[in-house]
Design an enzyme around this catalytic site. Sequence first.
Site, PDB file in Angstrom:
ATOM      1  CG  PHE A 163      46.209  45.413  32.405  1.00  0.00           C
ATOM      2  CD1 PHE A 163      45.803  46.688  32.766  1.00  0.00           C
ATOM      3  CD2 PHE A 163      45.377  44.349  32.708  1.00  0.00           C
ATOM      4  CE1 PHE A 163      44.580  46.898  33.408  1.00  0.00           C
ATOM      5  CE2 PHE A 163      44.148  44.550  33.349  1.00  0.00           C
ATOM      6  CZ  PHE A 163      43.758  45.828  33.697  1.00  0.00           C
ATOM      7  CG  ASP A 248      48.921  38.230  34.575  1.00  0.00           C
ATOM      8  OD1 ASP A 248      48.030  37.375  34.372  1.00  0.00           O
ATOM      9  OD2 ASP A 248      48.675  39.412  34.878  1.00  0.00           O
ATOM     10  CE  LYS A 277      40.863  39.891  31.243  1.00  0.00           C
ATOM     11  NZ  LYS A 277      42.136  40.600  31.220  1.00  0.00           N
TER      12      LYS A 277
HETATM   13  C1  LIG Z   1      42.527  41.253  32.525  1.00  0.00           C
HETATM   14  C2  LIG Z   1      43.843  40.959  33.108  1.00  0.00           C
HETATM   15  C3  LIG Z   1      44.052  40.929  34.489  1.00  0.00           C
HETATM   16  C4  LIG Z   1      42.991  41.343  35.478  1.00  0.00           C
HETATM   17  O1  LIG Z   1      41.888  40.507  35.464  1.00  0.00           O
HETATM   18  P1  LIG Z   1      40.542  40.984  36.198  1.00  0.00           P
HETATM   19  O2  LIG Z   1      39.661  39.778  36.126  1.00  0.00           O
HETATM   20  O3  LIG Z   1      40.019  42.150  35.421  1.00  0.00           O
HETATM   21  O4  LIG Z   1      40.911  41.359  37.589  1.00  0.00           O
HETATM   22  C5  LIG Z   1      45.296  40.556  34.960  1.00  0.00           C
HETATM   23  N1  LIG Z   1      46.278  40.237  34.116  1.00  0.00           N
HETATM   24  C6  LIG Z   1      46.130  40.256  32.780  1.00  0.00           C
HETATM   25  C7  LIG Z   1      47.273  39.861  31.908  1.00  0.00           C
HETATM   26  C8  LIG Z   1      44.916  40.636  32.220  1.00  0.00           C
HETATM   27  O5  LIG Z   1      44.783  40.702  30.893  1.00  0.00           O
END
Ligand SMILES: *Cc1c(COP(=O)(O)O)cnc(C)c1O
Length: 426
Positions: A163, A248, A277
Amino acid sequence: MQTKVNSLWQSIAQEGIGALLDRLSTQDAIDLAETYGTHNYKPLTVNIVRGEGAVLWDSEGKEYIDCIGCYSAVAHGHQNPAIIKAIEQQFERTTLVSRAVYTPETGLFLKGLAEYTGLDMVCPMNSGAEAVETCLKLARKWGYTKKGIEIGKAEIIVCSDNFHGRTTTIVGFNSEVQYNKFFGPYGPGFVVVPFGDLEAVKAAITPNTVAFMAEPIQAEGGIIIPPDGYLAGVRQLCDENNMLLIWDEVQTGFCRTGYKFGWQYEAAKPDLISVGKPLGGGFMPVSAAVGSKEVLEVFTPGDHGSTFGGNPLACVIGLAAMAEMENHDYVGKARRGEEVLLDGFKNLNSPLIKEIRGRGMLIGVEVNSDVDGAALSKNLVAEGLITKETRKRTFRFTPPIVTEVQLLQEIVARVGRALKKTEVGA
Ligand SMILES: *Cc1c(COP(=O)(O)O)cnc(C)c1O
């Protein structure tokens, strides 16, 4: 309802937005969202009106413990007073100027984030998906300008069940059919391999590979922890093949896993990371691509940008968020949370639970395939817990990192009661 909406602007002028919000019932809030909003979420039927720390209250005065923490974005707790103070002070200065000028806030934030991550340079953005996109662009340009790959040929290896966000590029290499079925066509340049499989990464490498990108723990994918040696193993493969390692860290970053960053579990230091986040302190989106000078220096004026990226208010919030984490031992708090929650859930010995997975305060409770997930979800809400299923029938437990031990124990007790109720078919 109709009269309220028709006179919306008038009501706001007369009594202010706050008074108007106070008058909306749970049903009002649901009706408004379902009528005027796209239906791309399926929320619990709870109308939250206030938050403090790990606790949320709905419009009927019922109290909940927030076990989602806005998908790990609320690490500092709701309405963190130290961050509010920084915001209030910033309201006296500037909040939004542009990257056409320098501001002291932006400069200090860039330095702070580089220091916090132990990396060299930062490209500030807003959402996590934008940070990931920024990493992909950086990796490709690095591949063309430094590795010498023929223009248009760059390949990036990613993992199934990933994700990384919801942009059209990113969903194009997502293995969850609902995320991408109707949103193509997608651009080439991504190779998907199974997560946790080092040999598969090795087999996917070609002379055109510029990077490998993954989450150190797949969070939205169901809290999937890779086998020991995987993080260090891909670091070594990247070194051997002159390719970049991109973690990520949007969800695993900033102490969530009991390490400042998820990669530190195996000292698999990346060339690039995406963060977001919790960097927004629970107030607004703040994200960035962070990495080595060798990579970040490939951007030249005009290559990339964002209207809101690096704005003074966001930068002050990011600084205050990092200062809180550093000055109040969030790593220690997340490890303490792991002990209470992981052990607590295991000690429930529920026959409904198939597996409990997690590191730090990124925890998933997977239930057996015959468990009525909707019923369990309802019972969790009735007990005063806000949580939802991620993929793989896994209930997520990612409360704010600041959640007090006594409240963490309360989470365990409430989960125990909800499981019992579901077990007996209540
Ligand atoms: C939530 C998330 C994203 C996307 O972040 P947004 O602020 O919703 O665009 C990308 N990578 C990971 C691992 C995430 O958990």
